[in-house]
Write a protein that holds these residues in place. Sequence first.
Motif, PDB file in Angstrom:
ATOM      1  N   LEU A 110     -12.847   7.813   1.305  1.00  0.00           N
ATOM      2  CA  LEU A 110     -13.566   8.937   0.707  1.00  0.00           C
ATOM      3  C   LEU A 110     -12.673   9.743  -0.231  1.00  0.00           C
ATOM      4  CD1 LEU A 110     -15.673  10.217   3.727  1.00  0.00           C
ATOM      5  CD2 LEU A 110     -16.493   9.020   1.702  1.00  0.00           C
ATOM      6  N   ALA A 111     -11.401   9.891   0.106  1.00  0.00           N
ATOM      7  CA  ALA A 111     -10.476  10.628  -0.761  1.00  0.00           C
ATOM      8  C   ALA A 111     -10.269   9.891  -2.084  1.00  0.00           C
ATOM      9  CB  ALA A 111      -9.145  10.831  -0.060  1.00  0.00           C
ATOM     10  N   VAL A 112     -10.189   8.582  -2.028  1.00  0.00           N
ATOM     11  CA  VAL A 112     -10.039   7.803  -3.260  1.00  0.00           C
ATOM     12  C   VAL A 112     -11.282   7.956  -4.132  1.00  0.00           C
ATOM     13  CG1 VAL A 112      -9.877   5.440  -4.150  1.00  0.00           C
ATOM     14  CG2 VAL A 112      -8.389   6.170  -2.300  1.00  0.00           C
ATOM     15  N   GLY A 113     -12.445   8.054  -3.504  1.00  0.00           N
ATOM     16  CA  GLY A 113     -13.698   8.220  -4.226  1.00  0.00           C
ATOM     17  C   GLY A 113     -13.998   9.661  -4.605  1.00  0.00           C
ATOM     18  N   SER A 114     -13.062  10.568  -4.408  1.00  0.00           N
ATOM     19  CA  SER A 114     -13.199  11.989  -4.743  1.00  0.00           C
ATOM     20  C   SER A 114     -14.363  12.658  -4.006  1.00  0.00           C
ATOM     21  CB  SER A 114     -13.367  12.175  -6.255  1.00  0.00           C
ATOM     22  OG  SER A 114     -12.227  11.718  -6.924  1.00  0.00           O
ATOM     23  N   ASN A 115     -14.604  12.255  -2.781  1.00  0.00           N
ATOM     24  CA  ASN A 115     -15.621  12.886  -1.953  1.00  0.00           C
ATOM     25  C   ASN A 115     -14.929  13.938  -1.086  1.00  0.00           C
ATOM     26  OD1 ASN A 115     -17.633  13.524  -0.110  1.00  0.00           O
ATOM     27  ND2 ASN A 115     -18.459  11.453  -0.126  1.00  0.00           N
ATOM     28  N   SER A 116     -15.510  15.117  -0.970  1.00  0.00           N
ATOM     29  CA  SER A 116     -14.849  16.207  -0.256  1.00  0.00           C
ATOM     30  C   SER A 116     -14.942  16.092   1.261  1.00  0.00           C
ATOM     31  CB  SER A 116     -15.427  17.554  -0.698  1.00  0.00           C
ATOM     32  OG  SER A 116     -16.787  17.616  -0.377  1.00  0.00           O
ATOM     33  N   TYR A 117     -15.696  15.143   1.784  1.00  0.00           N
ATOM     34  CA  TYR A 117     -15.810  14.974   3.232  1.00  0.00           C
ATOM     35  C   TYR A 117     -14.615  14.255   3.849  1.00  0.00           C
ATOM     36  CZ  TYR A 117     -20.647  16.466   2.914  1.00  0.00           C
ATOM     37  OH  TYR A 117     -21.780  17.198   2.712  1.00  0.00           O
ATOM     38  N   TRP A 118     -13.644  13.842   3.051  1.00  0.00           N
ATOM     39  CA  TRP A 118     -12.498  13.117   3.590  1.00  0.00           C
ATOM     40  C   TRP A 118     -11.710  13.986   4.558  1.00  0.00           C
ATOM     41  CZ3 TRP A 118      -7.448  14.649   2.951  1.00  0.00           C
ATOM     42  CH2 TRP A 118      -7.203  15.598   1.956  1.00  0.00           C
ATOM     43  N   VAL A 119     -11.725  15.293   4.332  1.00  0.00           N
ATOM     44  CA  VAL A 119     -10.972  16.211   5.195  1.00  0.00           C
ATOM     45  C   VAL A 119     -11.504  16.162   6.627  1.00  0.00           C
ATOM     46  CG1 VAL A 119     -10.331  18.621   5.552  1.00  0.00           C
ATOM     47  CG2 VAL A 119     -10.452  17.704   3.235  1.00  0.00           C
ATOM     48  N   LEU A 120     -12.800  16.104   6.786  1.00  0.00           N
ATOM     49  CA  LEU A 120     -13.392  16.055   8.125  1.00  0.00           C
ATOM     50  C   LEU A 120     -12.967  14.793   8.875  1.00  0.00           C
ATOM     51  CD1 LEU A 120     -16.997  17.283   7.303  1.00  0.00           C
ATOM     52  CD2 LEU A 120     -15.138  18.567   8.358  1.00  0.00           C
ATOM     53  N   PHE A 121     -12.951  13.667   8.170  1.00  0.00           N
ATOM     54  CA  PHE A 121     -12.572  12.419   8.820  1.00  0.00           C
ATOM     55  C   PHE A 121     -11.093  12.402   9.200  1.00  0.00           C
ATOM     56  CE2 PHE A 121     -16.567  11.068   6.960  1.00  0.00           C
ATOM     57  CZ  PHE A 121     -17.099  10.313   7.988  1.00  0.00           C
ATOM     58  N   ILE A 122     -10.244  12.977   8.365  1.00  0.00           N
ATOM     59  CA  ILE A 122      -8.812  13.030   8.694  1.00  0.00           C
ATOM     60  C   ILE A 122      -8.578  13.966   9.877  1.00  0.00           C
ATOM     61  CG2 ILE A 122      -6.526  13.661   7.824  1.00  0.00           C
ATOM     62  CD1 ILE A 122      -7.664  11.038   6.677  1.00  0.00           C
ATOM     63  N   LEU A 123      -9.273  15.101   9.908  1.00  0.00           N
ATOM     64  CA  LEU A 123      -9.141  16.004  11.056  1.00  0.00           C
ATOM     65  C   LEU A 123      -9.659  15.351  12.338  1.00  0.00           C
ATOM     66  CD1 LEU A 123     -10.133  19.457   9.546  1.00  0.00           C
ATOM     67  CD2 LEU A 123      -7.877  18.706  10.298  1.00  0.00           C
ATOM     68  N   LEU A 124     -10.772  14.645  12.248  1.00  0.00           N
ATOM     69  CA  LEU A 124     -11.303  13.924  13.401  1.00  0.00           C
ATOM     70  C   LEU A 124     -10.294  12.887  13.890  1.00  0.00           C
ATOM     71  CD1 LEU A 124     -13.688  13.265  15.309  1.00  0.00           C
ATOM     72  CD2 LEU A 124     -14.438  11.623  13.576  1.00  0.00           C
ATOM     73  N   SER A 125      -9.665  12.208  12.970  1.00  0.00           N
ATOM     74  CA  SER A 125      -8.661  11.206  13.329  1.00  0.00           C
ATOM     75  C   SER A 125      -7.482  11.849  14.064  1.00  0.00           C
ATOM     76  CB  SER A 125      -8.176  10.498  12.068  1.00  0.00           C
ATOM     77  OG  SER A 125      -7.121   9.642  12.362  1.00  0.00           O
ATOM     78  N   MET A 126      -7.040  12.998  13.580  1.00  0.00           N
ATOM     79  CA  MET A 126      -5.919  13.676  14.226  1.00  0.00           C
ATOM     80  C   MET A 126      -6.290  14.159  15.629  1.00  0.00           C
ATOM     81  SD  MET A 126      -4.488  15.753  10.923  1.00  0.00           S
ATOM     82  CE  MET A 126      -3.450  16.810  11.888  1.00  0.00           C
TER      83      MET A 126
END
Length: 59
Positions: A28-44
Amino acid sequence: MNWPVLKDSKWLAFQLTSILSAVTGVILAVGSNSYWVLFILLSMILTGFGVNRATKLTR
């Protein structure tokens, strides 16, 4: 790693979900989608739960 940790299905689910959400976040970050932050936080968060569970299993 100890064998009880590797046999634990809950720990395995935490780790697999964490890896998949991190990969999704990067895509999602590569695709410039702003939801990437939620997935990274979920992963952590899931990684933290997995580490906590592994610590309890090895004591």
